[in-house]
Scaffold this motif. Structure first.
Motif, mmCIF file in Angstrom:
data_model
loop_
_atom_site.group_PDB
_atom_site.id
_atom_site.type_symbol
_atom_site.label_atom_id
_atom_site.label_comp_id
_atom_site.label_asym_id
_atom_site.label_seq_id
_atom_site.Cartn_x
_atom_site.Cartn_y
_atom_site.Cartn_z
ATOM 1 N N CYS A 52 -0.931 -5.232 -6.948
ATOM 2 C CA CYS A 52 0.516 -5.352 -6.734
ATOM 3 C C CYS A 52 1.170 -6.253 -7.776
ATOM 4 O O CYS A 52 2.288 -5.994 -8.214
ATOM 5 C CB CYS A 52 0.805 -5.879 -5.335
ATOM 6 S SG CYS A 52 0.418 -4.692 -4.049
ATOM 7 N N PHE A 112 6.156 -1.537 -12.694
ATOM 8 C CA PHE A 112 7.183 -1.154 -11.739
ATOM 9 C C PHE A 112 7.853 0.081 -12.286
ATOM 10 O O PHE A 112 8.418 0.072 -13.379
ATOM 11 C CB PHE A 112 8.198 -2.301 -11.569
ATOM 12 C CG PHE A 112 9.269 -2.008 -10.572
ATOM 13 C CD1 PHE A 112 8.972 -1.867 -9.231
ATOM 14 C CD2 PHE A 112 10.588 -1.868 -10.974
ATOM 15 C CE1 PHE A 112 9.959 -1.586 -8.304
ATOM 16 C CE2 PHE A 112 11.580 -1.596 -10.062
ATOM 17 C CZ PHE A 112 11.263 -1.456 -8.724
ATOM 18 N N GLU A 161 9.849 4.002 -7.971
ATOM 19 C CA GLU A 161 10.081 2.896 -7.057
ATOM 20 C C GLU A 161 11.531 2.406 -7.115
ATOM 21 O O GLU A 161 12.129 2.086 -6.104
ATOM 22 C CB GLU A 161 9.160 1.733 -7.403
ATOM 23 C CG GLU A 161 7.727 1.966 -7.018
ATOM 24 C CD GLU A 161 6.867 0.777 -7.355
ATOM 25 O OE1 GLU A 161 6.402 0.138 -6.412
ATOM 26 O OE2 GLU A 161 6.671 0.503 -8.551
ATOM 27 N N TRP A 196 13.700 1.222 -4.147
ATOM 28 C CA TRP A 196 14.154 -0.160 -4.232
ATOM 29 C C TRP A 196 15.674 -0.247 -4.153
ATOM 30 O O TRP A 196 16.221 -1.108 -3.479
ATOM 31 C CB TRP A 196 13.639 -0.840 -5.488
ATOM 32 C CG TRP A 196 14.157 -2.238 -5.632
ATOM 33 C CD1 TRP A 196 14.939 -2.717 -6.630
ATOM 34 C CD2 TRP A 196 13.968 -3.341 -4.731
ATOM 35 N NE1 TRP A 196 15.234 -4.042 -6.415
ATOM 36 C CE2 TRP A 196 14.645 -4.447 -5.253
ATOM 37 C CE3 TRP A 196 13.290 -3.490 -3.526
ATOM 38 C CZ2 TRP A 196 14.666 -5.682 -4.624
ATOM 39 C CZ3 TRP A 196 13.309 -4.729 -2.895
ATOM 40 C CH2 TRP A 196 13.988 -5.806 -3.452
ATOM 41 N N TYR A 219 7.901 -7.791 -4.451
ATOM 42 C CA TYR A 219 6.437 -7.940 -4.478
ATOM 43 C C TYR A 219 5.878 -8.115 -3.070
ATOM 44 O O TYR A 219 4.779 -7.650 -2.779
ATOM 45 C CB TYR A 219 6.015 -9.092 -5.380
ATOM 46 C CG TYR A 219 6.039 -8.700 -6.837
ATOM 47 C CD1 TYR A 219 5.087 -7.822 -7.347
ATOM 48 C CD2 TYR A 219 7.013 -9.183 -7.696
ATOM 49 C CE1 TYR A 219 5.111 -7.441 -8.677
ATOM 50 C CE2 TYR A 219 7.037 -8.813 -9.026
ATOM 51 C CZ TYR A 219 6.080 -7.933 -9.510
ATOM 52 O OH TYR A 219 6.098 -7.554 -10.821
ATOM 53 N N ARG A 276 5.687 -4.670 -1.708
ATOM 54 C CA ARG A 276 4.560 -3.960 -2.325
ATOM 55 C C ARG A 276 3.234 -4.426 -1.727
ATOM 56 O O ARG A 276 2.363 -3.618 -1.419
ATOM 57 C CB ARG A 276 4.539 -4.185 -3.829
ATOM 58 C CG ARG A 276 5.617 -3.437 -4.569
ATOM 59 C CD ARG A 276 5.541 -3.701 -6.030
ATOM 60 N NE ARG A 276 4.798 -2.619 -6.666
ATOM 61 C CZ ARG A 276 4.540 -2.578 -7.954
ATOM 62 N NH1 ARG A 276 4.927 -3.547 -8.744
ATOM 63 N NH2 ARG A 276 3.872 -1.581 -8.462
ATOM 64 N N ARG A 287 2.262 0.847 -3.916
ATOM 65 C CA ARG A 287 3.528 1.268 -4.519
ATOM 66 C C ARG A 287 4.572 1.473 -3.430
ATOM 67 O O ARG A 287 4.255 1.815 -2.312
ATOM 68 C CB ARG A 287 3.351 2.580 -5.253
ATOM 69 C CG ARG A 287 2.688 2.457 -6.574
ATOM 70 C CD ARG A 287 2.811 3.792 -7.253
ATOM 71 N NE ARG A 287 3.746 3.754 -8.345
ATOM 72 C CZ ARG A 287 3.423 3.351 -9.556
ATOM 73 N NH1 ARG A 287 2.224 2.921 -9.787
ATOM 74 N NH2 ARG A 287 4.297 3.375 -10.522
ATOM 75 N N VAL A 288 5.804 1.300 -3.814
ATOM 76 C CA VAL A 288 6.906 1.568 -2.896
ATOM 77 C C VAL A 288 7.301 3.022 -3.109
ATOM 78 O O VAL A 288 8.119 3.336 -3.961
ATOM 79 C CB VAL A 288 8.098 0.620 -3.164
ATOM 80 C CG1 VAL A 288 9.216 0.898 -2.179
ATOM 81 C CG2 VAL A 288 7.654 -0.826 -3.078
ATOM 82 N N THR A 316 2.550 6.435 -0.939
ATOM 83 C CA THR A 316 1.905 5.341 -0.220
ATOM 84 C C THR A 316 1.852 5.636 1.275
ATOM 85 O O THR A 316 0.792 5.547 1.902
ATOM 86 C CB THR A 316 2.665 4.023 -0.463
ATOM 87 O OG1 THR A 316 2.651 3.755 -1.853
ATOM 88 C CG2 THR A 316 2.054 2.878 0.288
#
Length: 178
Positions: free
Chosen positions: A28, A33, A39, A44, A95, A98, A144-145, A149
């Motif tokens: 992470c 990113f 993401e 995000w 973070y 994540r 990962r966002v 995931t």
């Protein structure tokens, strides 16, 4: 009962889980990113909008087009709020989200490996868990966002239920996240 005790004594499952969590921290913190609609744009920005009241809302998340289901943002929002309550900066919250996803992914992978032990044998389950934990791709996408995931976590839980002989009721959740 004896097989379960033997399985517990033979393989350090808790230590392997702790190692997997440590690998998630490294993955992470040191993975890139994805700013090109991965993401950043897809997750995000909408999460930033929910947490802070500002952020770019792309058309996929708008109520007019509603291409993406906002239900996926619910667990991310919970993790993000927890990061805010800890007093983290915006980057720290990212973070934290994540790593929280990575920790959940590690737990799901662990559950799948433990469920496979009675079927495949403790050694095969432990080796599979260690190989999957140390695999770079697995380590990266568990933290990962993104939709991959959540889908991978649901698949791990679905396979764990299958190994236990349960009827798999998570299939519709896996299909809904794609």
């Amino acid at each position: 009962m004896a097989a379960k005790e033997e399985d517990e004594r033979g393989y350090p499952w808790r230590a392997m889980l702790a190692g997997c969590l440590c690998l998630q921290v490294l993955a992470c913190l040191h993975s890139e990113f994805n700013v090109e609609q991965g993401e950043a744009g897809n997750f995000w920005e909408p999460l930033h909008f929910l947490l802070y009241g500002t952020g770019v809302q792309n058309f996929e998340w708008s109520t007019e087009y509603a291409i993406r289901a906002p239900i996926f943002l619910a667990p991310l929002f919970v993790f993000g709020k927890a990061g805010q309550l800890l007093g983290l900066s915006k980057l720290g919250v990212l973070y934290f989200v994540r790593f929280s996803l990575g920790a959940c992914g590690s737990l799901c992978l662990h559950a799948m490996a433990r469920a496979s032990a009675p079927v495949l044998g403790g050694r095969a389950a432990a080796i599979g868990f260690l190989l999957a934990s140390c695999n770079q791709c697995v380590a990266l996408y568990l933290g990962r966002v993104g939709v991959d995931t959540m889908t991978s976590q649901l698949h791990c839980l679905m396979v764990a239920a299958w190994f236990k002989g349960s009827h798999v009721s998570l299939v519709w959740l896996c299909a809904a996240t794609v």
